[in-house]
Scaffold this motif. Structure first.
Motif, mmCIF file in Angstrom:
data_model
loop_
_atom_site.group_PDB
_atom_site.id
_atom_site.type_symbol
_atom_site.label_atom_id
_atom_site.label_comp_id
_atom_site.label_asym_id
_atom_site.label_seq_id
_atom_site.Cartn_x
_atom_site.Cartn_y
_atom_site.Cartn_z
ATOM 1 N N UNK A 13 -71.438 -11.864 29.894
ATOM 2 C CA UNK A 13 -71.638 -10.537 30.468
ATOM 3 C C UNK A 13 -71.586 -9.457 29.380
ATOM 4 N N UNK A 14 -72.117 -8.294 29.675
ATOM 5 C CA UNK A 14 -72.052 -7.142 28.770
ATOM 6 C C UNK A 14 -70.599 -6.688 28.651
ATOM 7 N N UNK A 22 -64.106 -16.812 20.800
ATOM 8 C CA UNK A 22 -63.833 -16.234 22.118
ATOM 9 C C UNK A 22 -62.409 -16.579 22.540
ATOM 10 N N UNK A 23 -61.655 -15.547 22.921
ATOM 11 C CA UNK A 23 -60.267 -15.745 23.333
ATOM 12 C C UNK A 23 -60.124 -15.393 24.807
ATOM 13 N N UNK A 41 -60.382 -11.010 28.131
ATOM 14 C CA UNK A 41 -61.188 -11.834 27.237
ATOM 15 C C UNK A 41 -61.721 -10.991 26.081
ATOM 16 N N UNK A 42 -61.542 -11.514 24.876
ATOM 17 C CA UNK A 42 -62.010 -10.824 23.678
ATOM 18 C C UNK A 42 -62.866 -11.786 22.872
ATOM 19 N N UNK A 43 -64.001 -11.305 22.375
ATOM 20 C CA UNK A 43 -64.805 -12.119 21.463
ATOM 21 C C UNK A 43 -64.891 -11.435 20.111
ATOM 22 N N UNK A 87 -74.399 -15.764 22.741
ATOM 23 C CA UNK A 87 -73.807 -14.537 23.295
ATOM 24 C C UNK A 87 -73.674 -14.637 24.812
ATOM 25 N N UNK A 88 -73.380 -15.831 25.248
ATOM 26 C CA UNK A 88 -73.241 -16.102 26.669
ATOM 27 C C UNK A 88 -71.834 -16.658 26.893
#
Lengths: 636, 636
Positions: free
Chosen positions: A594-595, A336-337, A345-347, A365-366
């Motif tokens: 979040x989605x 996660x960045x 934010x990018x995962x 995934x949280x």
């Protein structure tokens, strides 16, 4: 005076102002992501546990306190004092004093007992001797990889500190650009499986995520394109996990001039070293010239900055990295960045398993925030549903029982990392519960070594498995049934001629390794059951045997060329996969918190990424993409 | 021996084998995209006109034959002989002999008469004297730009030849990569108007298309991103047309190390130089430090390789460029790239006008092949329909008549390049046909100079306009009504105080230039009609006046600060645009042959590109995109 020096000066005076007068601060530097405070009063720091915590909170940095050499109890006295503080049950196997940093590395079978409740024992040590303790686990199974990595890093301590200082200054440099944007460039593994590699870039920073090979192909990530160059201006490499399709070409970066940090988990660092050296070995055996020398693997290990799950780490002026458990293999991560101050934010999912397995908790995934997800899609196809794990395990137990009834052996080709340990756990439990008869379980090839690495890092295993290893001394990998094949052909011949047994051997797709030798010994035995537990790729011998070939070419072996007539039974037990199936992938995204707004579907063949991308779009109304290699997407 | 030298050796022996024994070949080299054959027998080549044509067809190259110096008639004798061959009516103004290349540059009022039918007169010259004639037009209106460019290029002949040889070797280098792909990276003008810039790249080659500024903003193309760097490794720059939002920052490339060719039309080269120097001038006047010095403009001109509409030109080992008329301004082009051997084709529209205008034929949209179109969308919004041109012209005529009836002046702020010449043609015709009374038409600012450049290149004008200039000596730009304001304030004052007149003056949006002076002279005159014929951007004085402001701030002028009360009438006549309106854009794509598979909609504000992209998708079922800046799209 550089801006970093100015920054450090300011931090030093802030710290001096915050600390009581009796505590001296002699220097403040960066080492990698950490802020290092030098002091003549390490014992005072240890006595006031809140001091560092408060400073860390105020400065929003990770802080290490380092004693000046003259404030330390001399090594000989300190050694006795340290051992005196640590309970005997911790079973200390090594104490290693490093005067340059004032650290004492304590290797113990029970690191928890060295640490104490909330770190109380560690603080006690510093209060007594001034040295800063660092704790590592004595591998419960001796791993040459772990011990090689540790002794190599010990030997390279000085250069490593230089690297960390350089990286630290890079991370904390001033931001230069007024511009704001976030981009992802695809260098590989788009509409294909293999050669995973991405660049995440901002006006300040470029980060390479993964750099793998493509099994069964010479294709490599597109490292030669301008977006990746010059390599030495990349800020960081982040490795999601050790599998070669993600890690194989990381040493190549160093050959081509990269000299920066690799952020990954500690077990991934060790597994990566193991697999990369094996990669060179296989290339040499197959008469291919490897793309780099083993010295480059050492460079990679030397440049690795280990990161623990959940730790928020500054890796560039505008980027914070957090790794989270991905459930796929030991140490595997979702990366996660967090970019800018709440800007974006990018995962990157890496490879994931969404549900818990015997070895690992399901993928995390949280997240605090995520706008874009780069998502693996290996089993993203509309029909890529896997057998339920309980059914798979029962099927394997049935096969073992049937084979045992015949008096034969169960021969399982398996990948060394992950799949083997999963099978070991199934078989060990079944035997313990009496669901299959007691018999030896032989581990051949790199499986033993990989298992040793697993048991060195129980923190990275599934909760209950970790607890068994930690607290109950019920390490299932230490069960007496397991036998490491370490005496070569003779041992194999004896086993092949003997009583019923279970044999796990590499390679997982019967493309080489000791499984070839097992095949020559047992291929003609109608009582043996060759049992496939993993995916067999097109063109491999494993796939052919699975498809019913009963004449297989044997090159070499014990001098016998020609073909071998197979008389053994062949069974396939599906459902043991390190990858989420279609349902698991969908669940990962559906329940993600979040989605994300956008999903890039990668790491799957054309059909899988298209199916999965379109399903996410239609079912969850997200903007989804199935990128090609060599594209760049801009976010914000 | 380099591969290019080997290639040239092979070509030399092919040529030697093809030619009759009596014709010597002393050397074969590349100069830019051309193959140059050196010979001692230039006259033999001239006698056998088919020889070069056949070689060009066989070698698939453009060929120039150059005589060795010792085969040339000495200059003094040659001069007389050349003038003897050329008909007097050609009106030769200059003969320039270049011994290094054996070329004689002939400047003539009637170049066609120097060339002769199918080049017969040119061949006659070579047959007589050995020299290779090159013909340029004597500008019918003296243009300092054209004469400066020509004399500069003459002075830099030697360095220019070095550049061409270097570029030639680059173009004809061997292809290195087995890979095949085509990518477009957006560096500007996506979801905005301004700073047009793209990179077209293949595994071999990187080409920059346009490099403009963004009017009313400091934003520049994203030249600093890795995709564009290092600049000196770009293979080529292609410029679609001279407007500053496409050309302003091309000289900056040379400041930052680019040293390669610029491909564009000859009039674009000259207009580009004119506008870039003006760009520096305006920056200096406004107290901004310009991004480059005028020396860089000269570098840009020196590195320009002019290309004619329709000529297929090798610009890289795997890329052929063809420019086609875009109908927008003088020399404006649609740039078509043919990549690989039939591998892929991309067209960049540049700025287009789809229908014929008075000045230009409509944009070409007929190509051998096109898979992807990068398309301007300035007026791509759903309501961006323009007034019919005939109605606009009638409206302008009415305004002129009404103003003349009052005894006043028509004051038209206009852009120097394009819009002014269009208005000149309308007004000249109306006067000739008696639709408006005879009166002087004053041209102020760069308008005269830009008009001079237009009339130097009649080949680039609309068919019937070209014919009038060529054949009938009815050059409308030479009509006696046109007066070049060249005596400054005194002349303006006299005109302002005098009889009815039409005044065209820059700048087009009343942001500076001589229009400010006209405003101070005529702003208080209720008989004057200020007539807007072009788009007035937000924040410009033009837009304010258009919106009804009657108090405008005047800084400087004739020493008067403070405000000016406007008494003049204000009219707006829509419909004179260099851009296609929404219907024109749609027609360009709809009637395009062949219809492209993919369209990237660029060069329009967010709403325009989205509207246009979605309309093309729905109406014509194409894959359309509205890229952001900083993205990369891969094709194939």
């Amino acid at each position: 005076m550089s801006t970093v020096d100015k920054q450090l000066d300011e931090i030093a005076s802030t710290i001096t102002n915050q600390l009581p007068d009796r505590i001296s601060v002699t220097d403040v530097t960066y080492e990698g992501p950490e802020l290092v405070i030098y002091t003549r009063d390490p014992k005072e720091f240890a006595r006031n546990g809140d001091l560092v915590r408060n400073l860390a909170g105020q400065l929003r940095k990770r802080i290490t306190v380092r004693p000046e050499p003259d404030s330390l109890t001399p090594e000989a006295d300190a050694r006795a004092a340290v051992l005196d503080v640590i309970p005997d049950k911790a079973d200390v196997s090594e104490l290693d004093f490093h005067e340059d940093t004032g650290e004492v590395v304590i290797q113990a079978a029970k690191p928890g007992m060295v640490i104490g409740r909330h770190g109380s024992t560690l603080r006690e040590i510093t209060k007594k001797v001034g040295w800063t303790p660092e704790v590592v686990r004595t591998p419960p199974i001796e791993s040459s990889t772990v011990s090689n990595v540790r002794s190599f890093l010990k030997q390279e301590r000085e250069e490593r500190r230089d690297i960390l200082e350089r990286v630290g200054r890079q991370i904390h440099r001033d931001q230069m650009s007024d511009d704001e944007w976030v981009r992802i460039t695809t260098l590989g593994c788009c509409r294909e499986v293999g050669r995973a590699s991405f660049i995440l870039s901002t006006p300040e920073t470029r980060i390479l995520i993964d750099c793998g090979d493509k099994p069964g192909s010479d294709d490599t990530p597109y490292l030669q394109i301008p977006e990746a160059n010059p390599l030495n201006s990349l800020d960081a490499v982040v490795l999601t996990h050790a599998h070669l399709d993600h890690s194989a070409l990381i040493p190549l970066l160093f050959k081509y001039g990269y000299d920066g940090p690799i952020y990954t988990t500690e077990p991934t660092r060790d597994l990566m070293g193991l697999l990369q050296l094996d990669y060179l070995d296989v290339a040499a055996k197959e008469g291919r010239s490897p793309p780099y020398e083993s010295a480059m693997v050492r460079e990679a290990v030397k440049h690795t900055i280990p990161v623990e799950y959940g730790d928020v780490t500054d890796i560039a002026p505008d980027v914070k990295l957090t790794l989270h458990n991905a459930g796929h293999i030991l140490g595997s991560s979702v990366a996660h960045f967090h970019i800018g101050d709440g800007y974006y934010n990018v995962a990157f999912s890496g490879d994931i398993h969404y549900d818990d397995t015997r070895l690992f908790n399901g993928a995390v995934n949280d997240f605090p925030r995520v706008e874009t997800l780069v998502m693996e899609s290996t089993y993203g196809g509309r029909n890529d549903y896997q057998t339920d794990q309980a059914d798979s395990e029962q099927r394997l137990i049935d096969v073992i029982n049937e084979t045992h009834d015949k008096g034969g052996k169960v021969l399982i080709p398996a990948f060394a990392v992950g799949r083997s340990q999963e099978i070991m756990l199934v078989v060990e439990e079944a035997m313990r519960k009496g669901e299959i008869p007691e018999m030896p379980i032989h581990l051949d090839g790199m499986i033993w070594e990989a298992t040793a690495i697993h048991s060195t890092y129980p923190e990275y295993l599934r909760d209950d498995l970790r607890d068994r290893i930690f607290h109950d001394d019920e390490n299932p990998f230490l069960a007496p049934q397991f036998n490491h094949i370490d005496a070569g052909q003779e041992e194999r011949e004896e086993i092949a001629a003997g009583d019923p047994a279970i044999i796990l051997s590499t390679s997982g797709m019967v493309t080489g390794g000791p499984i070839m030798s097992w095949l020559s010994h047992l291929g003609g035995d109608p009582d043996t059951t060759m049992t496939f537990v993993g995916y067999q790729a097109q063109g491999t011998l494993g796939r052919r045997i699975q498809n019913g070939w009963d004449e297989v070419p044997m090159n070499g072996g014990r001098g016998r060329g020609g073909t071998l007539s197979l008389e053994l039974d062949v069974e396939t037990v599906d459902g043991f996969s390190g990858h989420a199936d279609r349902q698991g992938l969908e669940n990962f995204v559906k329940t993600m918190n979040p989605r994300p707004e956008k999903v890039l579907c990668v790491h799957g063949d054309e059909r899988s990424v298209q199916d999965f991308s379109s399903a996410l779009y239609h079912n969850y109304n997200m903007r989804t993409f199935a990128p090609k290699n060599l594209e760049t997407f801009r976010f914000k």
